[in-house]
Design a protein around this motif. Structure first.
Motif, PDB file in Angstrom:
ATOM      1  N   ALA A  72      16.901  14.666   8.257  1.00 30.51           N
ATOM      2  CA  ALA A  72      17.168  15.774   7.159  1.00 30.51           C
ATOM      3  C   ALA A  72      16.210  15.402   6.032  1.00 30.51           C
ATOM      4  CB  ALA A  72      18.765  15.629   6.963  1.00 30.51           C
ATOM      5  N   SER A  73      16.340  14.382   5.580  1.00 31.50           N
ATOM      6  CA  SER A  73      15.546  14.212   4.335  1.00 31.50           C
ATOM      7  C   SER A  73      13.966  14.298   4.520  1.00 31.50           C
ATOM      8  CB  SER A  73      15.955  12.696   3.865  1.00 31.50           C
ATOM      9  OG  SER A  73      16.995  12.505   3.686  1.00 31.50           O
ATOM     10  N   SER A  74      13.569  14.114   5.762  1.00 31.52           N
ATOM     11  CA  SER A  74      12.363  14.269   5.955  1.00 31.52           C
ATOM     12  C   SER A  74      11.800  15.772   6.076  1.00 31.52           C
ATOM     13  CB  SER A  74      11.861  13.706   7.431  1.00 31.52           C
ATOM     14  OG  SER A  74      11.871  12.278   7.391  1.00 31.52           O
ATOM     15  N   GLY A 126       8.111  14.274  -6.737  1.00 27.14           N
ATOM     16  CA  GLY A 126       9.691  14.209  -6.148  1.00 27.14           C
ATOM     17  C   GLY A 126       9.830  14.498  -4.793  1.00 27.14           C
ATOM     18  N   ALA A 127       9.356  15.345  -4.460  1.00 26.68           N
ATOM     19  CA  ALA A 127       9.605  15.716  -3.025  1.00 26.68           C
ATOM     20  C   ALA A 127       8.834  14.616  -2.118  1.00 26.68           C
ATOM     21  CB  ALA A 127       8.909  17.155  -2.606  1.00 26.68           C
ATOM     22  N   PHE A 128       7.614  14.056  -2.406  1.00 27.26           N
ATOM     23  CA  PHE A 128       6.932  13.276  -1.759  1.00 27.26           C
ATOM     24  C   PHE A 128       7.410  11.741  -2.236  1.00 27.26           C
ATOM     25  CE2 PHE A 128       3.627  16.467  -1.064  1.00 27.26           C
ATOM     26  CZ  PHE A 128       3.859  16.448   0.398  1.00 27.26           C
ATOM     27  N   GLY A 129       7.866  11.736  -3.005  1.00 30.67           N
ATOM     28  CA  GLY A 129       8.132  10.201  -3.501  1.00 30.67           C
ATOM     29  C   GLY A 129       9.625   9.859  -3.548  1.00 30.67           C
ATOM     30  N   VAL A 130      10.375  10.620  -4.608  1.00 32.61           N
ATOM     31  CA  VAL A 130      11.828  10.171  -4.440  1.00 32.61           C
ATOM     32  C   VAL A 130      12.672  10.316  -3.205  1.00 32.61           C
ATOM     33  CG1 VAL A 130      13.930  11.098  -5.732  1.00 32.61           C
ATOM     34  CG2 VAL A 130      11.666  10.921  -7.140  1.00 32.61           C
ATOM     35  N   ILE A 131      12.245  11.332  -2.855  1.00 33.43           N
ATOM     36  CA  ILE A 131      13.163  11.673  -1.372  1.00 33.43           C
ATOM     37  C   ILE A 131      12.994  10.648  -0.231  1.00 33.43           C
ATOM     38  CG2 ILE A 131      13.705  13.093   0.438  1.00 33.43           C
ATOM     39  CD1 ILE A 131      13.393  15.393  -1.306  1.00 33.43           C
ATOM     40  N   PRO A 132      11.576  10.057  -0.050  1.00 31.49           N
ATOM     41  CA  PRO A 132      11.434   8.893   0.884  1.00 31.49           C
ATOM     42  C   PRO A 132      11.960   7.575   0.361  1.00 31.49           C
ATOM     43  CG  PRO A 132       9.429  10.582   0.505  1.00 31.49           C
ATOM     44  CD  PRO A 132      10.307  10.805  -0.459  1.00 31.49           C
ATOM     45  N   LEU A 133      11.808   7.278  -0.909  1.00 32.02           N
ATOM     46  CA  LEU A 133      12.313   6.026  -1.461  1.00 32.02           C
ATOM     47  C   LEU A 133      13.780   5.956  -1.462  1.00 32.02           C
ATOM     48  CD1 LEU A 133       9.850   5.076  -4.426  1.00 32.02           C
ATOM     49  CD2 LEU A 133       9.851   4.225  -2.250  1.00 32.02           C
ATOM     50  N   ILE A 147      15.261   8.011   2.474  1.00 34.43           N
ATOM     51  CA  ILE A 147      14.644   7.915   3.937  1.00 34.43           C
ATOM     52  C   ILE A 147      14.307   6.381   4.445  1.00 34.43           C
ATOM     53  CG2 ILE A 147      12.714   8.125   5.603  1.00 34.43           C
ATOM     54  CD1 ILE A 147      12.119  10.720   4.281  1.00 34.43           C
ATOM     55  N   LEU A 148      13.921   5.604   3.384  1.00 35.19           N
ATOM     56  CA  LEU A 148      13.681   4.307   3.581  1.00 35.19           C
ATOM     57  C   LEU A 148      14.999   3.484   3.701  1.00 35.19           C
ATOM     58  CD1 LEU A 148      10.567   2.956   1.341  1.00 35.19           C
ATOM     59  CD2 LEU A 148      10.937   2.628   3.914  1.00 35.19           C
ATOM     60  N   PRO A 149      15.974   3.924   2.939  1.00 31.72           N
ATOM     61  CA  PRO A 149      17.174   2.958   2.956  1.00 31.72           C
ATOM     62  C   PRO A 149      17.668   3.160   4.243  1.00 31.72           C
ATOM     63  CG  PRO A 149      17.371   4.165   0.886  1.00 31.72           C
ATOM     64  CD  PRO A 149      16.051   4.753   1.658  1.00 31.72           C
ATOM     65  N   TYR A 191       0.697  -1.371   0.060  1.00 31.54           N
ATOM     66  CA  TYR A 191      -0.031   0.162   0.149  1.00 31.54           C
ATOM     67  C   TYR A 191       0.614   1.248  -0.030  1.00 31.54           C
ATOM     68  CZ  TYR A 191      -3.914  -3.160   1.248  1.00 31.54           C
ATOM     69  OH  TYR A 191      -4.716  -4.232   1.274  1.00 31.54           O
ATOM     70  N   PHE A 192       2.276   1.150   0.431  1.00 32.15           N
ATOM     71  CA  PHE A 192       2.781   2.334   0.398  1.00 32.15           C
ATOM     72  C   PHE A 192       4.136   2.502  -0.846  1.00 32.15           C
ATOM     73  CE2 PHE A 192       6.567   5.047   1.996  1.00 32.15           C
ATOM     74  CZ  PHE A 192       6.284   6.116   1.964  1.00 32.15           C
ATOM     75  N   VAL A 193       5.130   1.414  -0.644  1.00 33.09           N
ATOM     76  CA  VAL A 193       6.127   1.519  -1.421  1.00 33.09           C
ATOM     77  C   VAL A 193       5.795   1.288  -2.926  1.00 33.09           C
ATOM     78  CG1 VAL A 193       8.257   0.408  -1.830  1.00 33.09           C
ATOM     79  CG2 VAL A 193       7.782   1.157   0.379  1.00 33.09           C
ATOM     80  N   GLY A 194       5.167   0.008  -3.209  1.00 34.19           N
ATOM     81  CA  GLY A 194       4.583  -0.218  -4.416  1.00 34.19           C
ATOM     82  C   GLY A 194       4.060   0.737  -5.205  1.00 34.19           C
ATOM     83  N   PRO A 195       2.861   1.313  -4.838  1.00 37.49           N
ATOM     84  CA  PRO A 195       1.913   2.317  -5.481  1.00 37.49           C
ATOM     85  C   PRO A 195       2.997   3.751  -5.789  1.00 37.49           C
ATOM     86  CG  PRO A 195       0.714   1.457  -3.848  1.00 37.49           C
ATOM     87  CD  PRO A 195       1.950   0.942  -3.766  1.00 37.49           C
ATOM     88  N   LEU A 196       3.647   3.963  -4.681  1.00 36.83           N
ATOM     89  CA  LEU A 196       4.467   5.219  -4.745  1.00 36.83           C
ATOM     90  C   LEU A 196       5.693   4.955  -5.806  1.00 36.83           C
ATOM     91  CD1 LEU A 196       4.949   7.905  -3.299  1.00 36.83           C
ATOM     92  CD2 LEU A 196       6.720   6.838  -1.892  1.00 36.83           C
ATOM     93  N   GLN A 197       6.204   3.673  -5.924  1.00 39.88           N
ATOM     94  CA  GLN A 197       7.266   3.583  -6.973  1.00 39.88           C
ATOM     95  C   GLN A 197       6.753   3.687  -8.332  1.00 39.88           C
ATOM     96  OE1 GLN A 197       8.716  -0.337  -7.291  1.00 39.88           O
ATOM     97  NE2 GLN A 197      10.691   0.284  -7.697  1.00 39.88           N
TER      98      GLN A 197
END
Length: 458
Positions: A429-431, A391-398, A401-403, A122-128
């Motif tokens: 900082a990424s958040s 990009g702000a809501f998707g690229v940076i978290p993926l 932050i997630l790694p 519900y989060f990573v799959g749709p966001l990616q």
């Protein structure tokens, strides 16, 4: 009596032939057909370069104009180090699970196993998927704009509209989208790497030539605007630099490497970041040196003075041809997550990949995917503003932050260790960067709202 885990059973012969014999799981058609594990570390370097380095580097001089020399180069350097570190962490996590016999081929598989099934589903799959398909739309739009630039270069009074050029450009990825697997794109990704080096060299040469010519603009490196605008501009500059390092498909790229995978992705990252250092910094420094605070969001705009080219037409044509060709490769690379989902849902893994049963759904769905992306690019030529928000809501978290979170949860480093606190600091900082990037993106959307109309000829 123990029950068998349906996700981890013995591999069939076709799965072993595809180079995934170290994973004990029953692969679905998406993993089996699209994410074939047959590549080398060098191939991963080609894919990484294509997925990260693109015409977005044309915005680097503009980002520096919002930050200034010292802060701009400092942010660019720090972001390169953090990105390399972050992507290497993802690779280490994937290596670790592969050694445990559970090779993860997709980002959502990774988060499912570490954070739980809901995170992946519900989060990573749709966001990616949203980010990757958004990149497809953005590349098609940029391709159309580049074609229009070439057209107006030789026919300044031409009447053709932007949507027509977008449609023309979209026919090329429509054909290349039918290439069956990610691994099959390795030669296209190599061509992409060479094209990046080619058009970056053109940009650097063009900037230096104009900067030393009689038509050189006044070299003013001060930050323009009021204090409030300069602060918001600096936030926008940081966000631009951060998102230019984004990828979003690191696990899928590592999935293309033939087993054993340990250590191979690190070599691929070294290839990729060798290209990044040589192109990002050269374009940023030469472009900002030549145009200062007059740098445009795309450095190519600075090569024109009121529709009069400041460089020979053949030189601008060559630069745009290199850019066009590389945009095609990026489009095809970022179609892969969507292609993988289509194969998983509609293909039969027990039948041959090239059987009529599997070829027809592939042909129809991949073609529809490109056609819809091309239509959306033509309808929303201001999509770049929307993509900045994504990009702000998707690229940076993926990517940033997630790694850090996944590594700390997987290896559980001591709370007294440098690694734990470094990961925590980068995640925090990424958040904050997500919030700042979203603010800057919304502001830019509001400023550009007056130009928002369907099929606009911008």
């Amino acid at each position: 009596m123990a029950t068998a885990d349906p996700n981890f059973i013995h591999l069939s012969s076709p799965q072993k032939e595809n180079g995934v014999s170290e994973s004990p799981g029953q692969l679905d058609a998406g993993a089996l057909f699209v994410l074939k594990s047959r590549g080398s570390w060098l191939h991963s370097g080609y894919h990484l370069t294509t997925s990260i380095v693109g015409p977005v580097i044309f915005s680097f001089p503009f980002a520096l104009s919002l930050l200034g020399w010292a802060p701009g180069l400092l942010i660019t350097t720090l972001q390169a180090l953090i990105t390399f570190y972050s992507y290497n962490l993802l690779s280490v996590i994937l290596d670790h699970h592969a050694q445990l016999g559970k090779r993860q081929l997709r980002f959502r598989d990774m988060t499912r196993d570490i954070l739980g099934p809901r995170w992946g589903k519900y989060f990573v799959g749709p966001l990616q998927i949203a980010i990757c398909y958004g990149a497809v739309i953005g590349c098609i739009l940029l391709g159309g704009q580049s074609l229009k630039f070439i057209y107006l270069l030789y026919n300044p009074s031409g009447k053709m509209q932007l949507y027509q050029f977008i449609t023309i450009f979209g026919t090329v990825p429509l054909f290349l989208a039918q290439i069956p697997s990610f691994h099959s794109l390795r030669h296209i990704s190599l061509a992409s790497l060479l094209l990046v080096l080619a058009y970056s060299a053109c940009i650097v040469a063009g900037s230096i030539h104009i900067g030393n010519s009689r038509n050189a603009p006044n070299k003013d490196y001060s930050i323009k605007g009021s204090k409030e605008n300069s602060i918001l501009g600096a936030i926008n500059g940081i966000s631009i630099i951060a998102t230019t390092y984004g990828c979003g498909i690191i696990p899928e790229i590592q999935a293309t490497i033939a087993p054993p995978v340990k250590g191979k992705m690190f070599k691929g990252l070294c290839v990729c970041f060798g290209v990044i250092v040589s192109t990002y910094f050269s374009v940023a420094i030469s472009g900002y040196w030549a145009f200062g605070n007059q740098s445009q969001p795309s450095i190519l705009s600075n090569f024109m003075d009121e529709n009069r080219p400041l460089l020979p037409s053949w030189f601008l044509l060559l630069t745009n041809i290199f850019t066009l060709m590389q945009l095609v490769t990026i489009t095809v690379i970022y179609l892969q997550p969507t292609n993988e989902v289509f194969e998983k849902w509609f293909a039969n893994p027990k039948m041959d990949q090239f059987s009529a049963r599997n070829v027809m759904p592939r042909l129809i769905l991949r073609s529809l995917s490109v056609i819809i992306g091309t239509t959306l690019a033509a309808m929303f030529p201001f999509f770049g503003d929307i993509m900045a928000l994504f990009g702000a809501f998707g690229v940076i978290p993926l990517d940033f932050i997630l790694p850090m979170v996944l590594y700390n949860l997987t290896f559980k480093p001591s709370r007294q260790s440098i690694v734990f606190w470094a990961n925590t600091l980068i995640a925090v900082a990424s958040s904050a960067l997500v919030a700042m990037g979203a603010l800057a993106s919304v502001r830019q959307i509001i400023l550009d709202a007056k130009t928002y109309n369907l099929f606009a000829n911008v």
